[in-house]
Design a protein around this motif. Structure first.
Motif, PDB file in Angstrom:
ATOM      1  N   HIS A 127     -11.416 -14.369 -90.199  1.00  0.00           N
ATOM      2  CA  HIS A 127     -10.316 -14.863 -89.371  1.00  0.00           C
ATOM      3  C   HIS A 127      -9.130 -15.281 -90.247  1.00  0.00           C
ATOM      4  CE1 HIS A 127      -8.170 -16.574 -86.100  1.00  0.00           C
ATOM      5  NE2 HIS A 127      -8.284 -17.813 -86.544  1.00  0.00           N
ATOM      6  N   ASP A 128      -9.419 -16.094 -91.267  1.00  0.00           N
ATOM      7  CA  ASP A 128      -8.349 -16.546 -92.159  1.00  0.00           C
ATOM      8  C   ASP A 128      -7.687 -15.380 -92.895  1.00  0.00           C
ATOM      9  OD1 ASP A 128      -9.015 -19.069 -91.354  1.00  0.00           O
ATOM     10  OD2 ASP A 128      -9.160 -19.916 -93.376  1.00  0.00           O
ATOM     11  N   TYR A 129      -8.509 -14.417 -93.283  1.00  0.00           N
ATOM     12  CA  TYR A 129      -7.996 -13.224 -93.964  1.00  0.00           C
ATOM     13  C   TYR A 129      -6.963 -12.523 -93.090  1.00  0.00           C
ATOM     14  CZ  TYR A 129      -8.254  -8.509 -96.101  1.00  0.00           C
ATOM     15  OH  TYR A 129      -7.975  -7.314 -96.689  1.00  0.00           O
ATOM     16  N   ARG A 130      -7.352 -12.344 -91.841  1.00  0.00           N
ATOM     17  CA  ARG A 130      -6.448 -11.657 -90.916  1.00  0.00           C
ATOM     18  C   ARG A 130      -5.202 -12.476 -90.611  1.00  0.00           C
ATOM     19  NH1 ARG A 130      -7.820  -7.643 -87.608  1.00  0.00           N
ATOM     20  NH2 ARG A 130      -7.027  -8.748 -85.784  1.00  0.00           N
ATOM     21  N   VAL A 131      -5.379 -13.780 -90.447  1.00  0.00           N
ATOM     22  CA  VAL A 131      -4.225 -14.630 -90.164  1.00  0.00           C
ATOM     23  C   VAL A 131      -3.236 -14.555 -91.326  1.00  0.00           C
ATOM     24  CG1 VAL A 131      -3.441 -17.015 -89.881  1.00  0.00           C
ATOM     25  CG2 VAL A 131      -5.398 -16.183 -88.571  1.00  0.00           C
ATOM     26  N   ALA A 132      -3.756 -14.575 -92.543  1.00  0.00           N
ATOM     27  CA  ALA A 132      -2.875 -14.514 -93.717  1.00  0.00           C
ATOM     28  C   ALA A 132      -2.075 -13.214 -93.722  1.00  0.00           C
ATOM     29  CB  ALA A 132      -3.695 -14.645 -94.997  1.00  0.00           C
ATOM     30  N   LEU A 133      -2.753 -12.113 -93.455  1.00  0.00           N
ATOM     31  CA  LEU A 133      -2.038 -10.830 -93.440  1.00  0.00           C
ATOM     32  C   LEU A 133      -1.041 -10.767 -92.292  1.00  0.00           C
ATOM     33  CD1 LEU A 133      -4.839  -8.241 -94.351  1.00  0.00           C
ATOM     34  CD2 LEU A 133      -3.095  -9.260 -95.832  1.00  0.00           C
ATOM     35  N   MET A 183      -4.828  -4.493 -92.416  1.00  0.00           N
ATOM     36  CA  MET A 183      -5.460  -5.220 -91.324  1.00  0.00           C
ATOM     37  C   MET A 183      -6.337  -4.358 -90.444  1.00  0.00           C
ATOM     38  SD  MET A 183      -2.941  -8.014 -89.704  1.00  0.00           S
ATOM     39  CE  MET A 183      -4.105  -8.867 -88.670  1.00  0.00           C
ATOM     40  N   ALA A 184      -5.890  -3.136 -90.239  1.00  0.00           N
ATOM     41  CA  ALA A 184      -6.543  -2.280 -89.246  1.00  0.00           C
ATOM     42  C   ALA A 184      -8.075  -2.223 -89.371  1.00  0.00           C
ATOM     43  CB  ALA A 184      -5.938  -0.883 -89.304  1.00  0.00           C
ATOM     44  N   PRO A 185      -8.618  -2.014 -90.585  1.00  0.00           N
ATOM     45  CA  PRO A 185     -10.078  -1.855 -90.664  1.00  0.00           C
ATOM     46  C   PRO A 185     -10.864  -3.138 -90.355  1.00  0.00           C
ATOM     47  CG  PRO A 185      -8.978  -1.221 -92.727  1.00  0.00           C
ATOM     48  CD  PRO A 185      -7.966  -1.895 -91.885  1.00  0.00           C
ATOM     49  N   THR A 186     -10.148  -4.272 -90.182  1.00  0.00           N
ATOM     50  CA  THR A 186     -10.861  -5.520 -89.917  1.00  0.00           C
ATOM     51  C   THR A 186     -10.875  -5.855 -88.425  1.00  0.00           C
ATOM     52  OG1 THR A 186      -8.850  -6.840 -90.133  1.00  0.00           O
ATOM     53  CG2 THR A 186     -10.120  -6.474 -92.140  1.00  0.00           C
ATOM     54  N   GLY A 187     -10.117  -5.119 -87.651  1.00  0.00           N
ATOM     55  CA  GLY A 187      -9.916  -5.475 -86.246  1.00  0.00           C
ATOM     56  C   GLY A 187     -11.196  -5.453 -85.427  1.00  0.00           C
ATOM     57  N   ARG A 188     -11.957  -4.390 -85.592  1.00  0.00           N
ATOM     58  CA  ARG A 188     -13.147  -4.213 -84.781  1.00  0.00           C
ATOM     59  C   ARG A 188     -14.155  -5.342 -85.047  1.00  0.00           C
ATOM     60  NH1 ARG A 188     -15.335  -3.231 -80.520  1.00  0.00           N
ATOM     61  NH2 ARG A 188     -17.441  -2.384 -80.500  1.00  0.00           N
ATOM     62  N   ASP A 236     -16.805 -10.511 -83.455  1.00  0.00           N
ATOM     63  CA  ASP A 236     -17.027 -11.940 -83.721  1.00  0.00           C
ATOM     64  C   ASP A 236     -16.576 -12.785 -82.536  1.00  0.00           C
ATOM     65  OD1 ASP A 236     -18.171 -11.597 -86.165  1.00  0.00           O
ATOM     66  OD2 ASP A 236     -16.343 -12.016 -87.328  1.00  0.00           O
ATOM     67  N   VAL A 237     -15.438 -12.410 -81.986  1.00  0.00           N
ATOM     68  CA  VAL A 237     -14.914 -13.185 -80.854  1.00  0.00           C
ATOM     69  C   VAL A 237     -15.834 -13.057 -79.640  1.00  0.00           C
ATOM     70  CG1 VAL A 237     -12.992 -13.440 -79.240  1.00  0.00           C
ATOM     71  CG2 VAL A 237     -12.541 -13.093 -81.671  1.00  0.00           C
ATOM     72  N   TYR A 238     -16.306 -11.825 -79.373  1.00  0.00           N
ATOM     73  CA  TYR A 238     -17.243 -11.675 -78.249  1.00  0.00           C
ATOM     74  C   TYR A 238     -18.463 -12.551 -78.461  1.00  0.00           C
ATOM     75  CZ  TYR A 238     -14.779  -7.270 -77.298  1.00  0.00           C
ATOM     76  OH  TYR A 238     -13.847  -6.328 -77.044  1.00  0.00           O
ATOM     77  N   LYS A 240     -25.569  -5.031 -83.170  1.00  0.00           N
ATOM     78  CA  LYS A 240     -25.805  -3.820 -83.949  1.00  0.00           C
ATOM     79  C   LYS A 240     -24.503  -3.292 -84.548  1.00  0.00           C
ATOM     80  CE  LYS A 240     -29.600  -1.471 -82.001  1.00  0.00           C
ATOM     81  NZ  LYS A 240     -29.701  -0.722 -80.760  1.00  0.00           N
ATOM     82  N   SER A 241     -23.469  -3.219 -83.710  1.00  0.00           N
ATOM     83  CA  SER A 241     -22.243  -2.635 -84.269  1.00  0.00           C
ATOM     84  C   SER A 241     -21.589  -3.603 -85.253  1.00  0.00           C
ATOM     85  CB  SER A 241     -21.267  -2.186 -83.186  1.00  0.00           C
ATOM     86  OG  SER A 241     -21.136  -3.160 -82.212  1.00  0.00           O
ATOM     87  N   ARG A 242     -21.867  -4.905 -85.110  1.00  0.00           N
ATOM     88  CA  ARG A 242     -21.322  -5.847 -86.080  1.00  0.00           C
ATOM     89  C   ARG A 242     -21.859  -5.531 -87.477  1.00  0.00           C
ATOM     90  NH1 ARG A 242     -21.722 -10.315 -88.966  1.00  0.00           N
ATOM     91  NH2 ARG A 242     -19.836 -11.594 -89.038  1.00  0.00           N
ATOM     92  N   LYS A 243     -23.156  -5.257 -87.516  1.00  0.00           N
ATOM     93  CA  LYS A 243     -23.778  -4.936 -88.807  1.00  0.00           C
ATOM     94  C   LYS A 243     -23.104  -3.743 -89.455  1.00  0.00           C
ATOM     95  CE  LYS A 243     -28.499  -6.502 -88.826  1.00  0.00           C
ATOM     96  NZ  LYS A 243     -29.710  -6.098 -88.111  1.00  0.00           N
ATOM     97  N   SER A 244     -22.898  -2.692 -88.662  1.00  0.00           N
ATOM     98  CA  SER A 244     -22.354  -1.477 -89.280  1.00  0.00           C
ATOM     99  C   SER A 244     -20.872  -1.680 -89.639  1.00  0.00           C
ATOM    100  CB  SER A 244     -22.570  -0.263 -88.374  1.00  0.00           C
ATOM    101  OG  SER A 244     -21.689  -0.314 -87.286  1.00  0.00           O
ATOM    102  N   GLU A 245     -20.168  -2.456 -88.808  1.00  0.00           N
ATOM    103  CA  GLU A 245     -18.762  -2.728 -89.144  1.00  0.00           C
ATOM    104  C   GLU A 245     -18.648  -3.519 -90.446  1.00  0.00           C
ATOM    105  OE1 GLU A 245     -15.809  -1.834 -87.932  1.00  0.00           O
ATOM    106  OE2 GLU A 245     -16.812  -0.528 -86.488  1.00  0.00           O
TER     107      GLU A 245
END
Ligand SMILES: Nc1ncnc2c1ncn2[C@@H]1O[C@H](COP(=O)(O)OP(=O)(O)O)[C@@H](O)[C@H]1O
Ligand SMILES: [Mg+2]
Lengths: 250, 528
Positions: free
Chosen positions: B258-264, B294-299, B304-306, B334-339
């Protein structure tokens, strides 16, 4: 919160011994306990090495709730505090009635110093006249040590009579046999007779006469701390188990 | 001219260890740092009381804090010591709590005094080991002539990988306060003014620890060039982003990402808000570059939010619809792991390292940047103008909104409020910090309202996507999930409508005469 008084109008029957060891057993079981030494002789305080407070003799001492809380001292054992001897009965009345009233300032003050007691044990002096009736009224149970001799049998009769005369509920009286000497036939006979007369009122557990308990004076510590596995330690343990389940303390 | 405030002294005024004398005034504080060895310290009587020392017990220890350093900043130190947690506090009595497991989140700790005292820490942050090592713990007491304990203490000798500290924690016994005071006085004298401030513990055990500051406070002079200020803010946030990489990879808690994304995101908004400081072509290129980061971190963030909404979603739906949720959250896990695996590979790859290093170099000073028309403007005037213009825009948009205005315009109002807030945050050091804080606070009610309005709408879209994307062979399961998602969307839609209905009023509250005056006074150009 429950209040238990150890009382008999006879001296030397094991009141203080019971109060001291019961308090330790309760505290060890996680029950937040306050042991009040009401006997100017200060036996309970002696066993816990707490010096009687001089301040307590001051008449104006209990004018203020804070003074009550200040008089209480931590014992060397977890969950156990001591209110040392030398409190006047009048002061003690005030103390007890405030403890009973769950909304009193004293209760709140104790709570604020993290001393919210589940159990208060009173080690009473051996006389009826001066001891306020309020103590009997406040108590949830009155433990009466009975040495199984004919003389003690009469003493107990007197206590029950006193209770009836004063309009007090004698249901609160919880007698138990103290300083029992198995080898004495008199003791055996008296116990059998009294159990017959008073039925289930007597605790099954009894305290035998043993050097483990006598040596408390030398150790200046509860029996369980030096003779937990011996006759004395085991007797008080069984005593506590029965009492706590009867009074629903744990 | 420019200083990035990242030293402890600058961040935490009063960090200079408080002296023991002051400490004695708070009678709740019950620990002290020792200079002497415990053996010599308690070799003789203390205030006519006999010291008694038990055998020492050896265990491991760890000094814990979250990544934000909330405990250190609030004057507390949390020690794990084999069997439990000890919380030391500059302003309160120490607390101990047994700890059977090795829980990393405060919420997961068993109930107890330490957990209660940590209730102010953010839920989403895990506790990290700042350092660890071996601990020797020794209980002691001061005993009177009757053999009665008057006060107790515990000596702790901590040997960490980067330093050692020796401290004594004293215990006051009811009715024996005097003895406790005497022990403290003795320790103070013996420890030679040694203080009970937790700062000492950090100093001794983690001397080189660099604190993490999610919102670095860049300080610049009013006449600094705008381009220098922008460059500095960007470089500070680039560093923030990088500090979070490790935590993301180790998957310590979700706040790292979250902080990483906020910084960017903040860097991106500097690029678009500080109009004209860099040349147009460079601005476009940089914006693209940061969007690509940022894009590759969105998913992963979405998931995480869900997952954070999980409890809420279960509460919202009747038990008969929980089956579908189960199915959905199983898929998220499951998809969190692969992301995460994908993102880790990316962070550890060469292309990413190269990109970050070159950005870092680019923003280390202004020499490699292409100046735009506003580059040389003095930052104070520039900032004031940007904030004022943005404020006027927010007002204009807000005043045009009524209960029937299309949602798109409400979303735009939200975005402009956010921009206004970012601008005030970036430039806060140029104005009175207190005043800026007050303005941000004026905006808060409206922003919260708009934020929820947006969250509910985003969640509806996202849930629909989840459903559309789910490739399922099992039609029964698919139906279950569709039912649950459908019900959730209906509820979220209602919530969104509720928030929408509040917008006109929240804006009117923000648009009060008093707030208008404050903004005008602070940010409108003074015409001489
Ligand atoms: N069960 C026992 N066995 C041996 N000695 C005992 C026992 N109970 C008490 N004593 C001793 O008898 C004396 C009086 O006991 P105490 O408990 O002080 O009686 P009270 O409080 O009723 O006056 C004390 O010296 C005590 O150590
Ligand atoms: Mg006695």
């Amino acid at each position: 919160m429950k209040i238990i008084a150890c009382y008999s109008n006879k001296g030397g029957v094991g009141k203080s011994a019971a109060a001291v060891n019961l308090a330790h057993a309760a505290a060890s079981a996680g029950v937040n306990t306050l042991l009040c030494d009401l006997d100017p002789q200060g036996a309970s305080g002696f066993y816990y090495r707490v010096k009687p407070s001089k301040k307590l003799q001051d008449d104006r001492f209990f004018t203020d709730v804070k003074k009550f809380t200040n008089a209480i001292k931590a014992s060397d054992y977890p969950n156990l505090d001591i209110l040392p001897a030398n409190m006047s009965y009048r002061d003690f009345d005030v103390f007890l009635s405030r403890m009973k009233n769950s909304r009193s300032r004293l209760k709140k003050a104790l709570k604020s110093v993290d001393a919210d007691y589940d159990l208060i044990i009173l080690d009473c002096p051996p006389n009826l006249s001066t001891l306020s009736e309020n103590v009997f009224r406040a108590a949830d149970a009155i433990l009466v040590p009975v040495v199984p001799t004919t003389l003690s049998e009469r003493t107990f009769e007197q206590i029950t009579e006193f209770f009836r005369d004063e309009g007090l509920s004698d249901k609160k009286l919880v007698p138990f046999f103290s300083m029992v000497q198995r080898q004495k036939t008199l003791h055996g006979e008296t116990m059998a007779r009294m159990r017959e007369t008073y039925g289930k009122r007597f605790l099954d557990a009894f305290i035998p006469f043993t050097t483990d308990i006598e040596r408390m004076g030398a150790h200046r510590a509860p029996v369980a701390t030096y003779a937990a596995r011996k006759t004395g330690g085991r007797a008080y343990d069984a005593f506590w188990q029965e009492l706590s389940s009867r009074l629903k303390l744990t | 001219m420019l200083t990035l405030a990242n030293s402890y002294e600058a961040l935490w005024p009063g960090f200079e260890a408080r002296k023991g004398a002051e400490l004695a005034r708070h009678d709740t504080v019950d620990f002290m740092i020792l200079a002497d060895s415990p053996q010599t310290l308690f070799a003789e009587q203390v205030a006519k009381l006999q010291p008694q020392l038990e055998e020492d017990v050896k265990t491991g220890f760890a000094l814990l804090d979250n990544f934000d350093g909330d405990l250190r900043q609030s004057g507390r130190a949390l020690l794990w010591m084999g069997d439990g947690l000890l919380l030391l506090d500059d302003r309160a009595a120490s607390l101990f709590q047994a700890l059977p497991g090795n829980q990393r989140f405060v919420a997961d700790l068993p109930d107890g005094p330490v957990k209660n005292a940590l209730a102010d820490l953010p839920d989403l942050r895990c506790l990290l080991e700042l350092t660890s090592g071996s601990l020797s713990r020794r209980n002691g007491a001061l005993v009177d002539d009757e053999g009665k304990t008057r006060t107790r203490f515990t000596l702790l000798e901590l040997h960490g990988t980067d330093g050692n500290v020796m401290l004594v924690q004293t215990e006051k016994l009811r009715g024996y306060e005097k003895a406790h005071g005497q022990l403290q006085a003795y320790l103070l004298a013996a420890a030679d003014g040694g203080s009970g401030a937790t700062a000492h513990i950090y100093h001794a055990l983690v001397p080189d620890h660099l604190p993490y500051i999610a919102k670095p406070k860049t300080v610049f002079a009013p006449d600094e060039k705008a381009v220098v200020a922008a460059t500095h803010v960007i470089s500070a946030y680039l560093a923030v982003a990088q500090r979070n990489e490790e935590g993301i990879i180790a998957d310590l808690d979700t706040e790292f990402l979250h902080d990483y994304r906020v910084a960017l995101r903040k860097i991106r908004s500097v690029l678009s808000l500080f109009r004209g400081v860099y040349s147009d072509s460079q601005t476009v290129a940089l914006k693209r570059s940061f969007s690509e980061l940022m894009a590759p971190t969105g998913r992963l963030r979405d998931i995480d939010v869900y997952l954070m909404e999980r409890d809420d979603y279960y509460r919202l739906l009747p038990e008969s619809l929980h089956g579908g949720l189960e199915e959905m959250f199983g898929r998220f896990q499951k998809s969190r792991k692969s992301e995460l695996r994908k993102l880790t590979r990316r962070f550890e790859g060469q292309a990413y390292a190269r990109q970050m290093t070159s950005l870092q170099a680019l923003f280390s000073d202004t020499s490699r940047l292409h100046m735009g028309p506003a580059a040389e403007r003095p930052v104070h005037e520039y900032a004031r103008e940007l904030i004022w213009k943005r404020y006027r825009k927010v007002c204009k948009m807000g005043r045009a909104i009524d209960d029937n205005t299309p949602d798109e315009l409400v979303h735009e109002l939200r975005i402009n409020c956010k921009k206004l807030r970012y601008l005030m945050e970036f430039f806060a050091p140029l104005f009175s910090r207190k005043e800026v804080k007050a303005r941000i606070n004026d905006l808060k009610g409206l922003q919260d309202n708009l934020g929820l309005f947006n969250d509910y709408s985003v969640q509806q879209v996202a849930l629909q996507e989840v459903l559309d994307r789910a490739k399922m062979s099992d039609r029964g399961k698919k139906l279950d999930m569709a039912k649950s998602v459908g019900a959730l969307i209906a509820i979220l839609h209602q919530r969104q409508l509720d928030e929408r209905a509040r917008v006109t009023r929240s804006f009117a509250e923000f648009d009060s005469a008093a707030v208008q005056d404050s903004f005008r006074n602070q940010f409108q150009k003074v015409t001489a």
